[in-house]
Design an enzyme around this catalytic site. Sequence first.
Site, PDB file in Angstrom:
ATOM      1  N   SER A 294     -42.182  11.057 -12.733  1.00 21.83           N
ATOM      2  CA  SER A 294     -42.152   9.818 -13.753  1.00 21.83           C
ATOM      3  C   SER A 294     -43.229   8.591 -14.134  1.00 21.83           C
ATOM      4  O   SER A 294     -43.955   8.271 -13.765  1.00 21.83           O
ATOM      5  CB  SER A 294     -41.176   9.840 -11.794  1.00 21.83           C
ATOM      6  N   GLY A 295     -42.458   8.404 -15.130  1.00 25.36           N
ATOM      7  CA  GLY A 295     -43.454   6.896 -16.222  1.00 25.36           C
ATOM      8  C   GLY A 295     -43.757   6.183 -14.822  1.00 25.36           C
ATOM      9  O   GLY A 295     -44.405   5.155 -14.801  1.00 25.36           O
ATOM     10  N   LEU A 296     -42.399   5.895 -14.497  1.00 31.50           N
ATOM     11  CA  LEU A 296     -42.733   4.288 -13.383  1.00 31.50           C
ATOM     12  C   LEU A 296     -43.814   4.731 -12.097  1.00 31.50           C
ATOM     13  O   LEU A 296     -44.245   3.914 -11.579  1.00 31.50           O
ATOM     14  CB  LEU A 296     -41.097   4.222 -12.980  1.00 31.50           C
TER      15      LEU A 296
ATOM     16  N   ASP B 136     -44.871  -0.510 -15.769  1.00 28.54           N
ATOM     17  CA  ASP B 136     -44.372   0.741 -16.390  1.00 28.54           C
ATOM     18  C   ASP B 136     -44.144   0.903 -17.868  1.00 28.54           C
ATOM     19  O   ASP B 136     -43.474   0.078 -18.292  1.00 28.54           O
ATOM     20  CB  ASP B 136     -43.143   1.320 -16.150  1.00 28.54           C
TER      21      ASP B 136
ATOM     22  N   ASP C 219     -42.200  12.215 -17.909  1.00 28.84           N
ATOM     23  CA  ASP C 219     -42.263  11.573 -18.635  1.00 28.84           C
ATOM     24  C   ASP C 219     -42.625  10.988 -19.718  1.00 28.84           C
ATOM     25  O   ASP C 219     -43.371  10.090 -18.727  1.00 28.84           O
ATOM     26  CB  ASP C 219     -41.616  10.873 -17.341  1.00 28.84           C
TER      27      ASP C 219
ATOM     28  N   ASP D 231     -42.642   8.616 -21.608  1.00 30.99           N
ATOM     29  CA  ASP D 231     -41.893   7.628 -22.591  1.00 30.99           C
ATOM     30  C   ASP D 231     -41.950   8.066 -23.817  1.00 30.99           C
ATOM     31  O   ASP D 231     -40.436   8.726 -24.663  1.00 30.99           O
ATOM     32  CB  ASP D 231     -42.795   6.218 -22.409  1.00 30.99           C
TER      33      ASP D 231
ATOM     34  N   GLU E 273     -38.477   9.353 -25.548  1.00 29.79           N
ATOM     35  CA  GLU E 273     -36.835   8.301 -25.525  1.00 29.79           C
ATOM     36  C   GLU E 273     -37.703   7.748 -26.382  1.00 29.79           C
ATOM     37  O   GLU E 273     -38.607   7.940 -27.176  1.00 29.79           O
ATOM     38  CB  GLU E 273     -37.508   7.854 -23.868  1.00 29.79           C
TER      39      GLU E 273
ATOM     40  N   LYS F  58     -43.167   0.824 -24.676  1.00 32.10           N
ATOM     41  CA  LYS F  58     -42.232   1.050 -23.812  1.00 32.10           C
ATOM     42  C   LYS F  58     -41.933   0.235 -22.918  1.00 32.10           C
ATOM     43  O   LYS F  58     -43.090  -0.930 -22.188  1.00 32.10           O
ATOM     44  CB  LYS F  58     -41.185   2.183 -23.597  1.00 32.10           C
TER      45      LYS F  58
ATOM     46  N   ASN G 232     -39.231  -0.388 -18.862  1.00 32.86           N
ATOM     47  CA  ASN G 232     -38.314   0.304 -17.880  1.00 32.86           C
ATOM     48  C   ASN G 232     -36.886   0.076 -18.597  1.00 32.86           C
ATOM     49  O   ASN G 232     -36.892  -1.247 -19.036  1.00 32.86           O
ATOM     50  CB  ASN G 232     -39.177   0.288 -16.491  1.00 32.86           C
ATOM     51  N   SER G 233     -36.133   0.548 -18.717  1.00 32.03           N
ATOM     52  CA  SER G 233     -35.291   1.140 -18.838  1.00 32.03           C
ATOM     53  C   SER G 233     -34.027  -0.116 -18.135  1.00 32.03           C
ATOM     54  O   SER G 233     -33.043  -0.365 -18.903  1.00 32.03           O
ATOM     55  CB  SER G 233     -34.447   2.360 -19.092  1.00 32.03           C
TER      56      SER G 233
ATOM     57  N   ARG H 264     -34.251  11.746 -24.632  1.00 39.55           N
ATOM     58  CA  ARG H 264     -34.130  10.528 -24.273  1.00 39.55           C
ATOM     59  C   ARG H 264     -32.738   9.341 -25.107  1.00 39.55           C
ATOM     60  O   ARG H 264     -33.414   9.177 -25.659  1.00 39.55           O
ATOM     61  CB  ARG H 264     -34.392  10.159 -22.631  1.00 39.55           C
TER      62      ARG H 264
ATOM     63  N   HIS I 196     -29.472   8.120 -20.602  1.00 43.44           N
ATOM     64  CA  HIS I 196     -29.247   7.089 -19.552  1.00 43.44           C
ATOM     65  C   HIS I 196     -28.864   6.277 -20.018  1.00 43.44           C
ATOM     66  O   HIS I 196     -28.290   5.287 -20.292  1.00 43.44           O
ATOM     67  CB  HIS I 196     -30.764   6.606 -19.317  1.00 43.44           C
TER      68      HIS I 196
HETATM   69  C1  SPV Z   1     -38.771   7.301 -14.509  1.00 43.79           C
HETATM   70  O1  SPV Z   1     -39.196   7.661 -13.597  1.00 43.79           O
HETATM   71  O2  SPV Z   1     -40.093   6.472 -15.313  1.00 43.79           O
HETATM   72  C2  SPV Z   1     -37.081   6.646 -15.964  1.00 43.79           C
HETATM   73  C3  SPV Z   1     -36.847   6.942 -15.443  1.00 43.79           C
HETATM   74  O3  SPV Z   1     -38.027   6.969 -16.799  1.00 43.79           O
HETATM   75  S1  SPV Z   1     -36.373   5.202 -15.358  1.00 43.79           S
HETATM   76  O4  SPV Z   1     -37.118   4.404 -14.695  1.00 43.79           O
HETATM   77  O5  SPV Z   1     -34.434   5.247 -15.143  1.00 43.79           O
HETATM   78  O6  SPV Z   1     -36.342   4.594 -16.460  1.00 43.79           O
HETATM   79 MG    MG Z   2     -39.774   7.103 -17.278  1.00 45.90          MG
END
Ligand code: SPV
Ligand code: MG
Length: 537
Positions: free
Chosen positions: A44-46, A56, A83, A85, A112, A118, A120-121, A156, A187
């Site tokens: 996970s990027g986060l 992130d 992930d 990004d 994505e 980027k 975070n979503s 994504r 997502h």
């Molecule tokens: C992550 O886990 O870094 C993701 C999922 O990209 S989210 O945080 O929902 O974007």
């Molecule tokens: Mg991410």
Amino acid sequence: MMLKKTTQFKQLLQSNQLEFLLEAHDGLSAKIVEESGHKGIWGSGLGISAALGVRDNNEASWTQVLEVVEFMSDATTIPLLLDADTGYGNFNNVCRLVRKLEQRQVAAVCLEDKLFPKTNSFIGEQQPLADMDEFCGKIKAAKDTQHDADFCVVARIEAFIAGRGLNEALKRAYSYSQAGADAILVHSKWSNPDQILEFMKAWQAPCPVVIVPTMYFATPTSVFEEANVSMVIWANHLVRASIAAMQRVANTICHERSLMTVEDTIVPVREIFRLQDAATLKQAEAEYLPSRPAECGRAIVLAASKGADLGSLTDEKPKAMLHVQGKPLLQRLADHFHAVDIHDIIVVGGYKAEAITLPDVTVVVNAEYAQTKELYSLSMALDYVDRDVVISYGDILFKNYILLRLLNEPGDIVVNVDSNLSRIHVAHRFTDFVRCSRRYDADYFEEPVQLLEMSPSLLPDRADGEWIGLVKLSAEGGKHVHAGLEVLRSRKDFAALRMNDLFEWLLQQGHEIRVVYSNGHWLDIDDLEILSEAMKF
Ligand code: SPV
Ligand code: MG
């Protein structure tokens, strides 16, 4: 044989059942994901950015992420979907990324359709999307770069996140699939699964669909199964779990200034070793390291005397075996030596030597103890002076740092000197007074101090201190001691000679004897008065 990680991942994507990936953010959490029974890892990027202490927002560079991912991949045997990004740049950066991921046995990459850097979503609204054709170029470039046919690229769709509708999501999903994506990740940040379910209903399934139900977590998993979702990513649950655990433990320790409460709520240290697979290294060491007996230090303890001033207490045993606070003096000495990894302990006994019954010490007997002094006793153990060795009187008690300082001081011959002469009040007591190259003062640590003289007849007002009864010899220092005893042994009064006579001889030969000062914190048990003092030591 175990399947390649890429093949494992491809099979997960294509299996007929719903599969799950769990988030990890470092080698340890990746290993925990695998041990839990999950078949794959979401890099996970986060999670990775949070564990690195940054946002992130591509604040960690892509090579920093790659380093973390390498640890995660090395620590595990299940596939990892990174992930990545937006791919950290344009198609060209994506190509290089794919090469590096394959080199590290990363099974798949998720890209994505947003802009670098980027966000975070789940932060903000109306995030700008990438140009669809440009993003298709990235997907195609990634697929054209991979060497391993089973390496997977997941595209994504951030259309719902950006506030766009189903049509935009579907249009992009079909385009990315056409460009070569092995799966689509769609997502949504709604707290219900409606966008996802709407998408799945319309989707003609040219490739599998992956979802991330972080916000619609209350949806039963069976709903995803029924909607023909292929893979669910539990995207941040280990980083969140670790934050909760770390905050609880940190706050408790800070508040209580003690480890008592938390100890039973955290894993034992041996669990860390298990996760690190320390056992395999142990086996490898046995196989690959030359097996030589562990070289431990050696001590020679001179303990031949009765202790005439201790009255009937020494009727049955030498004074070195007198109990001080429930333990023989010699045992206390042995404990000190063990504490600094000196396990080869030679005791020169004499009077009632048979009463020296400590485990793990070698007893050498000076049968002439009644007519002889310390040098004679030392000559009994001279064969043991063939390496680094500490020689100690058998009737002293000291704080362990005194021994540590002796061991840490460089030099072939080093003695401990107590600079505090004020306690020398027992007139008949034999005292090894010393004169040194400088007195003890606050600055003494700045330059080495040499012994100039050691003599019981030195007047206390000319002395800089008293030798405690501990001397360290290097192998080289030991050779000088051999030579000294060779010479002194031929003297008619050899039986009456003491350690100070040896030191005097060594000084006459021009050998340097280093001094380590301390101030109090030791006793020699010469009479009942001091023995009672020792009870409080
Ligand atoms: C992550 O886990 O870094 C993701 C999922 O990209 S989210 O945080 O929902 O974007
Ligand atoms: Mg991410």
